[in-house]
Design an enzyme around this catalytic site. Structure first.
Site, PDB file in Angstrom:
ATOM      1  N   HIS A 111       0.748  -1.247   0.211  1.00 35.51           N
ATOM      2  CA  HIS A 111       0.081  -0.081  -0.156  1.00 35.51           C
ATOM      3  C   HIS A 111       1.322   1.089  -0.555  1.00 35.51           C
ATOM      4  CE1 HIS A 111      -2.689  -2.467   2.663  1.00 35.51           C
ATOM      5  NE2 HIS A 111      -3.393  -2.596   0.451  1.00 35.51           N
ATOM      6  N   SER A 146      -2.614  -7.552   3.451  1.00 33.55           N
ATOM      7  CA  SER A 146      -3.232  -6.940   4.101  1.00 33.55           C
ATOM      8  C   SER A 146      -3.009  -9.021   5.063  1.00 33.55           C
ATOM      9  CB  SER A 146      -4.405  -6.983   4.584  1.00 33.55           C
ATOM     10  OG  SER A 146      -3.991  -5.584   3.976  1.00 33.55           O
ATOM     11  N   LYS A 174     -15.933  -6.449   6.704  1.00 37.63           N
ATOM     12  CA  LYS A 174     -14.916  -7.342   5.759  1.00 37.63           C
ATOM     13  C   LYS A 174     -14.133  -8.257   6.264  1.00 37.63           C
ATOM     14  CE  LYS A 174     -11.703  -6.703   2.871  1.00 37.63           C
ATOM     15  NZ  LYS A 174     -10.261  -6.306   2.382  1.00 37.63           N
ATOM     16  N   ARG A 230      -2.237  -5.555  -8.731  1.00 39.87           N
ATOM     17  CA  ARG A 230      -1.209  -7.310  -7.599  1.00 39.87           C
ATOM     18  C   ARG A 230      -1.092  -7.967  -9.064  1.00 39.87           C
ATOM     19  NH1 ARG A 230      -2.838  -7.890  -1.859  1.00 39.87           N
ATOM     20  NH2 ARG A 230      -5.257  -7.553  -2.998  1.00 39.87           N
TER      21      ARG A 230
END
Ligand code: PNS
Length: 163
Positions: A17, A130, A41, A92
């Site tokens: 990030h 993450s 999430k 990505r």
């Protein structure tokens, strides 16, 4: 004056990030990093919205044209609110593509004056996420070098407490 929004959940921020934000800050005049509440999430974020905003702010304090703010609305509404005409995101591996493509299409449909642009991740961070960082740290693995130093500290502290 080109102001761009760089959105994400940042639970927590990774060096991937940070790399995208640094590179975006060299291209656009101002970057607003928008940290999404994202309560839905995967069982809820590990870090509170305040913690995530604080971690991003600390990790980007060397970038004078970057600011950070939380949001809990449509991304395009936030972009309009802060006067940004660009959404900038990191891309990505190919696995990101479908979701990002969908979000970019929908955001364009909601407001065609806001453009989505992608910055491709460097190979070193291509598979960094993450969730992978949380999994490694959760099992006692070392994530130094994968996240900013201040995030590493928080992560170790948080997951140690939870063990
Ligand atoms: O880091 P993430 O989880 O990939 O970020 C996703 C995020 C926060 C950018 C995305 O979920 C988002 O834009 N949420 C705000 C709600 C919204 O505008 N949804 C419409 C886009 S499909």
């Amino acid at each position: 004056m080109k102001r761009a929004v760089c959105p994400g959940t940042f639970d927590p921020m990774t060096n991937g990030h940070l790399d995208i934000i640094e590179r975006a800050s060299a291209v656009f005049d101002e970057i607003v990093v928008a940290v999404a509440l994202s309560p839905e999430k995967g069982g809820g974020p590990l870090f509170t919205i305040d913690e995530r905003v604080e971690m991003v702010a600390k990790a980007t304090e060397h970038l004078p044209n970057v600011s950070v703010r939380p949001f809990d609305s449509l991304l395009v509404d936030l972009a309009r609110q802060v006067g940004a005409t660009i959404i900038v995101k990191g891309l990505r591996a190919v696995t990101d593509f479908e979701r990002e493509f969908q979000m970019a299409q929908l955001n364009y449909r909601i407001d065609d004056e806001i453009e989505t642009m992608f910055i491709v991740a460097i190979p070193e961070y291509m598979y960094l996420s993450s969730s992978a960082v949380k999994e490694i740290a959760g099992h006692g693995g070392v994530v130094e070098g994968l996240v900013p130093a201040n995030v590493n500290e928080r992560l170790v502290g948080r997951l140690r407490k939870g063990r």
